[in-house]
Design an enzyme around this catalytic site. Structure first.
Site, PDB file in Angstrom:
ATOM      1  CB  THR A   1       3.411  -3.730 -15.918  1.00 41.29           C
ATOM      2  OG1 THR A   1       2.389  -3.099 -16.722  1.00 41.29           O
ATOM      3  CG2 THR A   1       3.039  -5.186 -15.690  1.00 41.29           C
ATOM      4  NE  ARG A   3     -16.842  -4.020 -22.497  1.00 47.17           N
ATOM      5  CZ  ARG A   3     -17.269  -5.243 -22.730  1.00 47.17           C
ATOM      6  NH1 ARG A   3     -17.478  -5.651 -23.963  1.00 47.17           N
ATOM      7  NH2 ARG A   3     -17.513  -6.083 -21.744  1.00 47.17           N
ATOM      8  CB  VAL A   4     -10.303  -0.836 -27.525  1.00 48.92           C
ATOM      9  CG1 VAL A   4      -9.873  -0.422 -28.930  1.00 48.92           C
ATOM     10  CG2 VAL A   4      -9.441  -0.145 -26.474  1.00 48.92           C
ATOM     11  CE  LYS A  64      -7.485   3.834 -23.699  1.00 47.79           C
ATOM     12  NZ  LYS A  64      -6.034   4.120 -23.535  1.00 47.79           N
ATOM     13  CG  ASP A 123      -2.722   1.802 -22.570  1.00 53.58           C
ATOM     14  OD1 ASP A 123      -2.906   2.970 -22.182  1.00 53.58           O
ATOM     15  OD2 ASP A 123      -3.172   0.809 -21.960  1.00 53.58           O
ATOM     16  CG  ASP A 144       1.903   0.321 -19.083  1.00 51.78           C
ATOM     17  OD1 ASP A 144       2.439  -0.561 -18.377  1.00 51.78           O
ATOM     18  OD2 ASP A 144       0.691   0.308 -19.358  1.00 51.78           O
ATOM     19  CB  ALA A 197      -0.930   0.011   1.215  1.00 48.38           C
ATOM     20  CG  ASN A 249       0.478  -1.551 -23.161  1.00 47.75           C
ATOM     21  OD1 ASN A 249      -0.680  -1.944 -23.237  1.00 47.75           O
ATOM     22  ND2 ASN A 249       0.962  -0.964 -22.082  1.00 47.75           N
ATOM     23  CB  ALA A 253      40.523  11.898 -10.974  1.00 49.60           C
ATOM     24  CE  LYS A 298       0.860  -3.694 -19.759  1.00 51.20           C
ATOM     25  NZ  LYS A 298       0.124  -3.831 -18.492  1.00 51.20           N
TER      26      LYS A 298
END
Length: 706
Positions: A561, A416-417, A432, A544, A526, A207, A531, A331, A528
């Site tokens: 994710t 929904r798409v 979408k 997305d 996002d 949480a 997507n 250096a 993955k």
């Protein structure tokens, strides 16, 4: 007789123990069977229960164990016969991203400590618990102290549910006294007891990252005294201290003459790359005659600079350095032996920077100092904002009422798409549809408005195009380019894994998409396989952009994710586009191995694996592929490939892409590994058939600019 009696007694004890073990094994067998049956019914976001709930998530690894793992090499270079396999229940499960609410975190100015009174014994108990928890690992002593102060006392009578399975959580708890049962309900049945919480344990730490559903019910069995830490308070503590560290480093660097030619943006990157180190009094920090490759800045304490007299062989003190002064700057230019010895005269805190890291980040310091003055463009940030609003117009002029719904292509938590067709031109699109009331209820209004703004800035062959947006009393709509080839995720799960040639095609497409996004300061956040979709010809499209954001410095909202989250997101250290390169490393691994490198059913276990950073590579991974993944999965974001001096071109020029036809890919002249077989522009056979809605959401008065 006494010996025989003793033997019989021992035999009876062994038999009793055996019966007890058999009963325990049977109980675990029943629980495991019930758990597997619950999984086979399909994924459930709200009531998914991992086996880790029984133990590890509620009793995280000790600090010593975590440190022991960290002391190992960053990457395990041993090659295994096979990568870990996902079980059948997880094989086709689409992963759901997590996202904390956007909080206006208080940074350096306006930060107010939250303090709840408590005894010294309670403070010691809380400190001991948080030091054993992965989310608090790496916090400074000041951060830990502020966290301990911010825990508030919560008392519960017997039989009270402290947290309830499926509810959204926003507190982490430490048990001071009393006992609590860990209860898990499988398939909605009567809860089963999985264990017990006793004093000195903590629970509910997930949480502190985001408001994800609780995986178990924790119910008091006696009167309990608990200490609770709120998520927003925790994040403000981390944000404040990180901002203080960064600002302090930046201000110190501004006073160093060798950095005079660096812009503010470059100084910011150097500040982020520097390491904070502490040393005890009388510690030799560098010795005369050694070859040095580190630069040091003193942030507290005092350092003595001495030089050995060649005649007397006695150390002669040259001077003392105090806060704000530095040493070892040569250096950063070249390998050179140290001309003096530097020793701490008190406890000192230093900022350190290696030449190797500086050069990778910005290039040679000599080149930077010799360059001509470059005029800065103070309006760059504003111009990007204007670009997102005005410069790129809607691609098509189509009214919402002129669109005919053909079928649903996908569904999610907020809408929904749908596959739609323009009645006059017969051109097809993806529509979408997001439920406004759900967006408002989950405090995601800014995410949705930001998604539109970001997509309006993008125009690239490997990024799904936004054509138009609409709104009514119930929904907000995105009219999108249609890509009917299906999700890369689906093909990956059917094939189990791709060969490197095929994976390289899709990864190269993502790299070019990132080049376009990052050139506009957009962090995607996002990445993955879910997507990434294919168009009718088989070319990839990134889709997305609900979590994408224009980031000029750093941002603090946790989102993404779990399998793909970078360490800096998990540790709430602030992040930028570098998180996309971490995710790219995860994606390469998943495409070729068929599973992610840091896999566990429980998110907290995933985060623990990410922070330890050990990866085993299957034997079929090529050496250059392993090298690229290693450089992408670098824990420190300022040392991660893609985020260095040459940006994404370091990836494009990596040996894994040696000889790759980037121009042919961009112009879509290469034959894709998968070429969809579509009958028409309404053929949705590569998508799962989803039933239409049976209810109409309630209207909502939220009126965004759509």
């Amino acid at each position: 007789m006494g010996g025989a009696s003793s033997t019989q007694r021992q035999m009876q004890e062994l038999q009793d123990a055996l019966k007890s073990k058999e009963a325990e094994v049977e109980r675990l067998r029943v629980l495991t069977k019930a758990l597997e049956e619950s999984k086979s019914d399909g994924p459930s976001k709200e009531h998914h229960v991992s086996p880790a709930v029984r133990a590890s998530v509620l009793m995280p690894m000790s600090v010593d164990a975590a440190r022991s793992q960290r002391s190992q090499k960053h990457m395990d270079l041993s090659f295994q016969d096979a990568a870990p396999k996902l079980n059948d229940a997880n094989a086709m499960k689409r992963r759901v991203e997590v996202s904390a609410e956007i909080i206006m975190t208080k940074k350096v100015a306006g930060y107010e400590k939250v303090i709840y009174p408590k005894s010294e014994a309670s403070k010691e108990l809380i400190l001991k618990v948080i030091q054993q928890n992965i989310l608090f690992n790496g916090l400074s002593l000041g951060e830990q102290t502020d966290c301990v102060d911010a825990f508030m006392c919560v008392e519960k009578d017997p039989g009270v549910e402290v947290i309830t399975q499926g509810d959204q959580g926003d507190h982490f708890y430490v048990v001071q006294s009393g006992t609590l049962d860990i209860l898990v309900s499988l398939k909605g049945n009567i809860p089963i007891k999985f264990g017990q919480m006793v004093p000195g344990m903590g629970f509910g730490e997930l949480a502190l990252l985001c408001n994800t559903p609780r995986a178990a019910t924790i119910k008091s069995t006696t009167r309990c005294v608990l200490w609770a830490l709120d998520r927003i308070v925790f994040r403000n503590i981390c944000t404040y201290h990180e901002s203080i560290r960064h600002e302090k480093a930046f201000q110190f660097l501004r006073g160093v003459s060798v950095f005079d030619k660096l812009s503010s943006a470059e100084l910011t990157r150097v500040a982020a790359a520097m390491q904070w180190e502490e040393y005890n009094p009388d510690t030799v920090l560098l010795r005369e005659g050694e070859v040095g490759d580190y630069f040091y800045l003193i942030t507290s304490g005092e350092v003595c600079v001495s030089k050995r007299d060649p005649v007397t062989q006695e150390d002669e003190v040259l001077r003392y350095l105090i806060v704000g002064e530095h040493f070892g700057e040569m250096a950063l230019f070249k390998d050179e032996t140290r001309s003096a010895t530097c020793t701490s005269t008190s406890a000192v805190q230093l900022l350190t920077l290696a030449r190797e890291h500086f050069c990778a980040l910005l290039g040679s310091l000599q080149e930077l100092m010799e360059r001509s003055e470059q005029p800065q463009s103070p309006s760059k940030k504003n111009s990007l904002a204007l670009e997102g609003r005005h410069s790129i117009k809607y691609a098509v002029d189509v009214e919402l009422n002129d669109l005919e719904i053909i079928q649903t292509l996908g569904s999610g938590a907020f809408g929904r798409v749908k596959l739609v067709q323009h009645r006059d031109s017969h051109e097809t699109f993806a529509l979408k549809c997001l439920v406004k009331s759900h967006i408002v209820a989950n405090n995601l209004k800014e995410h949705v408005v930001n998604e539109k703004r970001v997509m309006m800035m993008l125009d690239h062959p490997f990024i799904l195009k936004l054509h138009h947006t609409y709104k009514d009393s119930t929904y907000v709509y995105f009219l999108l380019e249609l890509a009917l080839g299906g999700e890369l995720f689906t093909f990956l799960r059917r094939r189990e894994k791709f060969d490197e040639v095929s994976a390289r095609f899709y990864i190269a497409s993502v790299v070019l998409a990132f080049e376009h996004m990052h050139g506009k300061s957009i962090a995607y956040r996002d990445l993955k396989p879910e997507n990434l979709i294919l168009d009718a010809r088989g070319f990839l499209k990134v889709v997305d952009f609900g979590l994408a954001k224009v980031v000029h410095d750093r941002t603090w909202t946790l989102c993404g994710t779990p399998d793909y989250l970078a360490p800096e997101i998990i540790l709430n250290r602030g992040h930028d586009k570098a998180v996309d390169y971490w995710a790219l490393g995860i994606l390469i691994y998943e495409l070729i191995a068929g599973t992610v490198p840091f896999y566990a059913e429980d998110p907290m276990q995933v985060y623990s694996l990410v922070l330890t950073g050990n990866i085993k590579f299957p034997v079929y991974f090529g050496r250059t592929c392993v090298d690229l993944i290693q450089k992408l999965l670098t824990q420190n974001p300022v040392r991660r490939i893609g985020n260095l001096k040459h940006g994404v071109h370091d990836i494009i020029n990596h040996r894994w892409f040696s000889g790759y036809d980037w121009e042919g890919l961009l112009k879509q002249k290469i034959v894709p590994p998968i070429v969809p077989q579509l009958k028409s522009n309404t053929d949705a056979s590569y998508f799962e058939r989803i039933g239409e809605e049976t209810y109409e959401p309630e209207p909502c008065n939220w009126d965004p600019e759509f």
